[in-house]
Design a protein around this motif. Structure first.
Motif, PDB file in Angstrom:
ATOM      1  N   UNK A   1     -73.249  35.876  27.849  1.00 30.03           N
ATOM      2  CA  UNK A   1     -73.946  37.098  28.282  1.00 30.03           C
ATOM      3  C   UNK A   1     -73.064  37.876  29.249  1.00 30.03           C
ATOM      4  N   UNK A   2     -72.402  37.172  30.167  1.00 27.24           N
ATOM      5  CA  UNK A   2     -71.472  37.831  31.097  1.00 27.24           C
ATOM      6  C   UNK A   2     -70.401  38.592  30.312  1.00 27.24           C
ATOM      7  N   UNK A   3     -69.864  37.965  29.281  1.00 30.51           N
ATOM      8  CA  UNK A   3     -68.832  38.629  28.477  1.00 30.51           C
ATOM      9  C   UNK A   3     -69.353  39.909  27.833  1.00 30.51           C
ATOM     10  N   UNK A   4     -70.573  39.863  27.309  1.00 33.71           N
ATOM     11  CA  UNK A   4     -71.148  41.068  26.690  1.00 33.71           C
ATOM     12  C   UNK A   4     -71.412  42.150  27.736  1.00 33.71           C
ATOM     13  N   UNK A   5     -71.851  41.747  28.921  1.00 32.60           N
ATOM     14  CA  UNK A   5     -72.106  42.720  29.990  1.00 32.60           C
ATOM     15  C   UNK A   5     -70.803  43.378  30.416  1.00 32.60           C
ATOM     16  N   UNK A   6     -69.775  42.586  30.602  1.00 34.87           N
ATOM     17  CA  UNK A   6     -68.470  43.162  30.969  1.00 34.87           C
ATOM     18  C   UNK A   6     -67.975  44.114  29.880  1.00 34.87           C
ATOM     19  N   UNK A   7     -68.153  43.715  28.636  1.00 36.35           N
ATOM     20  CA  UNK A   7     -67.761  44.573  27.516  1.00 36.35           C
ATOM     21  C   UNK A   7     -68.518  45.898  27.583  1.00 36.35           C
ATOM     22  N   UNK A   8     -69.814  45.824  27.826  1.00 38.15           N
ATOM     23  CA  UNK A   8     -70.626  47.035  27.939  1.00 38.15           C
ATOM     24  C   UNK A   8     -70.223  47.904  29.110  1.00 38.15           C
ATOM     25  N   UNK A   9     -69.814  47.280  30.208  1.00 36.55           N
ATOM     26  CA  UNK A   9     -69.355  48.046  31.366  1.00 36.55           C
ATOM     27  C   UNK A   9     -68.045  48.748  31.053  1.00 36.55           C
ATOM     28  N   UNK A  10     -67.155  48.065  30.354  1.00 40.60           N
ATOM     29  CA  UNK A  10     -65.870  48.679  29.985  1.00 40.60           C
ATOM     30  C   UNK A  10     -66.065  49.849  29.016  1.00 40.60           C
TER      31      UNK A  10
ATOM     32  N   UNK B   1     -91.894  44.591  23.678  1.00 38.40           N
ATOM     33  CA  UNK B   1     -91.812  45.676  24.661  1.00 38.40           C
ATOM     34  C   UNK B   1     -91.132  45.191  25.937  1.00 38.40           C
ATOM     35  N   UNK B   2     -91.461  43.974  26.379  1.00 40.12           N
ATOM     36  CA  UNK B   2     -90.821  43.407  27.571  1.00 40.12           C
ATOM     37  C   UNK B   2     -89.331  43.188  27.341  1.00 40.12           C
ATOM     38  N   UNK B   3     -88.972  42.721  26.148  1.00 44.32           N
ATOM     39  CA  UNK B   3     -87.565  42.483  25.825  1.00 44.32           C
ATOM     40  C   UNK B   3     -86.774  43.788  25.877  1.00 44.32           C
ATOM     41  N   UNK B   4     -87.328  44.838  25.278  1.00 42.48           N
ATOM     42  CA  UNK B   4     -86.642  46.139  25.285  1.00 42.48           C
ATOM     43  C   UNK B   4     -86.535  46.704  26.699  1.00 42.48           C
ATOM     44  N   UNK B   5     -87.607  46.556  27.472  1.00 42.43           N
ATOM     45  CA  UNK B   5     -87.604  47.028  28.855  1.00 42.43           C
ATOM     46  C   UNK B   5     -86.488  46.348  29.640  1.00 42.43           C
ATOM     47  N   UNK B   6     -86.357  45.032  29.497  1.00 46.43           N
ATOM     48  CA  UNK B   6     -85.323  44.288  30.230  1.00 46.43           C
ATOM     49  C   UNK B   6     -83.923  44.743  29.808  1.00 46.43           C
ATOM     50  N   UNK B   7     -83.696  44.887  28.510  1.00 43.42           N
ATOM     51  CA  UNK B   7     -82.375  45.327  28.050  1.00 43.42           C
ATOM     52  C   UNK B   7     -82.056  46.728  28.548  1.00 43.42           C
ATOM     53  N   UNK B   8     -83.054  47.598  28.583  1.00 44.40           N
ATOM     54  CA  UNK B   8     -82.852  48.971  29.073  1.00 44.40           C
ATOM     55  C   UNK B   8     -82.452  49.011  30.540  1.00 44.40           C
ATOM     56  N   UNK B   9     -82.820  48.009  31.321  1.00 42.14           N
ATOM     57  CA  UNK B   9     -82.481  47.992  32.749  1.00 42.14           C
ATOM     58  C   UNK B   9     -80.983  47.881  32.971  1.00 42.14           C
ATOM     59  N   UNK B  10     -80.248  47.447  31.967  1.00 41.07           N
ATOM     60  CA  UNK B  10     -78.805  47.268  32.105  1.00 41.07           C
ATOM     61  C   UNK B  10     -78.011  48.543  31.832  1.00 41.07           C
ATOM     62  N   UNK B  11     -78.645  49.503  31.190  1.00 43.43           N
ATOM     63  CA  UNK B  11     -77.935  50.717  30.775  1.00 43.43           C
ATOM     64  C   UNK B  11     -77.533  51.578  31.956  1.00 43.43           C
ATOM     65  N   UNK B  12     -76.496  52.391  31.705  1.00 46.42           N
ATOM     66  CA  UNK B  12     -76.038  53.360  32.708  1.00 46.42           C
ATOM     67  C   UNK B  12     -77.119  54.409  32.940  1.00 46.42           C
TER      68      UNK B  12
ATOM     69  N   UNK C   1     -71.398  51.667  28.760  1.00 45.36           N
ATOM     70  CA  UNK C   1     -72.785  51.588  28.282  1.00 45.36           C
ATOM     71  C   UNK C   1     -73.683  50.769  29.197  1.00 45.36           C
ATOM     72  N   UNK C   2     -73.072  49.938  30.026  1.00 43.52           N
ATOM     73  CA  UNK C   2     -73.829  49.127  30.980  1.00 43.52           C
ATOM     74  C   UNK C   2     -73.394  49.531  32.381  1.00 43.52           C
ATOM     75  N   UNK C   3     -74.353  49.665  33.248  1.00 44.64           N
ATOM     76  CA  UNK C   3     -74.155  50.091  34.630  1.00 44.64           C
ATOM     77  C   UNK C   3     -73.068  49.249  35.311  1.00 44.64           C
ATOM     78  N   UNK C   4     -72.001  49.921  35.755  1.00 45.37           N
ATOM     79  CA  UNK C   4     -70.881  49.209  36.386  1.00 45.37           C
ATOM     80  C   UNK C   4     -71.191  48.746  37.797  1.00 45.37           C
ATOM     81  N   UNK C   5     -72.295  49.209  38.373  1.00 46.14           N
ATOM     82  CA  UNK C   5     -72.661  48.726  39.709  1.00 46.14           C
ATOM     83  C   UNK C   5     -73.305  47.337  39.642  1.00 46.14           C
ATOM     84  N   UNK C   6     -73.640  46.889  38.436  1.00 45.81           N
ATOM     85  CA  UNK C   6     -74.251  45.566  38.276  1.00 45.81           C
ATOM     86  C   UNK C   6     -73.187  44.478  38.326  1.00 45.81           C
TER      87      UNK C   6
END
Length: 192
Positions: A133-142, A181-192, A145-150
């Motif tokens: 998951x960390x790898x995917x988050x870093x990929x998204x930050x690069x 709905x909860x799953x989508x909400x959680x994933x959306x929290x990671x977006x920029x 697409x994923x908030x770089x402040x996280x």
């Protein structure tokens, strides 16, 4: 001379897994297990050892299966899509299966941290998922697409906590729609 085994060990293990998944370790009697597995007491002990050994084998089989599914869904699509797929994949459409929740989460509820061997098994799975998951988050930050402040480690821990929460909510009777709905909400929290 010992009689040869007259049953399919893998099929019997799968049936035992279903009993443990539904009832937990303590509430699953040897007779429950024998009946579900379609074998006699001697066959159970001869093929699987004692109830605890059978439980550990069933839990290992469950975790191998679910972890490989988690990793496959996580790698499907872009980083946000992969994380959302991971979370959505926890939601069984079948009401009876969804109500079972997760056998691994159930073992945490039943044993807490009192069993070092179970803790080690769960930690191994958690570490593999966290790392991926960390790898995917870093990929998204690069990719922007994923908030770089996280912090990627903290965000991955949030995703793992969400997985546990979804599985507990499923066990508690939450509907498929509510869980998605909860799953989508959680994933959306990671977006920029």
């Amino acid at each position: 001379m010992a009689r040869p085994r007259e049953f399919d060990r893998q099929a019997a293990l799968e049936r035992a897994l279903r009993v443990f998944w539904a009832k937990g370790f303590a509430a699953s009697s040897t007779d429950d297990l024998r009946e579900a597995m379609g074998i006699g007491r001697q066959s159970l002990y001869g093929a699987f050892g004692d109830k605890r050994t059978l439980y550990l084998e069933a839990l290992d089989a469950y975790q191998r299966r679910t972890t490989s599914g988690h990793l496959r869904r996580l790698s499907d699509g872009g980083p946000i899509e992969g994380i959302e797929n991971l979370l959505l994949g926890l939601v069984a459409e079948d009401d009876q299966e969804r109500a079972l929740g997760c056998m691994g989460v159930g073992s945490v509820g039943e044993f807490g941290v009192t069993d070092a061997e179970l803790n080690a098994r769960r930690q191994t799975v958690s570490d593999v998922l966290h790392k991926n998951i960390v790898l995917r988050i870093r990929e998204g930050q690069q990719e922007g697409k994923i908030d770089t402040s996280l912090d990627p480690g903290e965000a991955a821990a949030f995703v793992l906590m969400t997985m546990t929460g979804l599985q507990l909510a499923a066990r508690g009777g939450a509907s498929s729609a509510a869980l998605k709905a909860m799953a989508r909400f959680a994933a959306d929290r990671l977006k920029c």
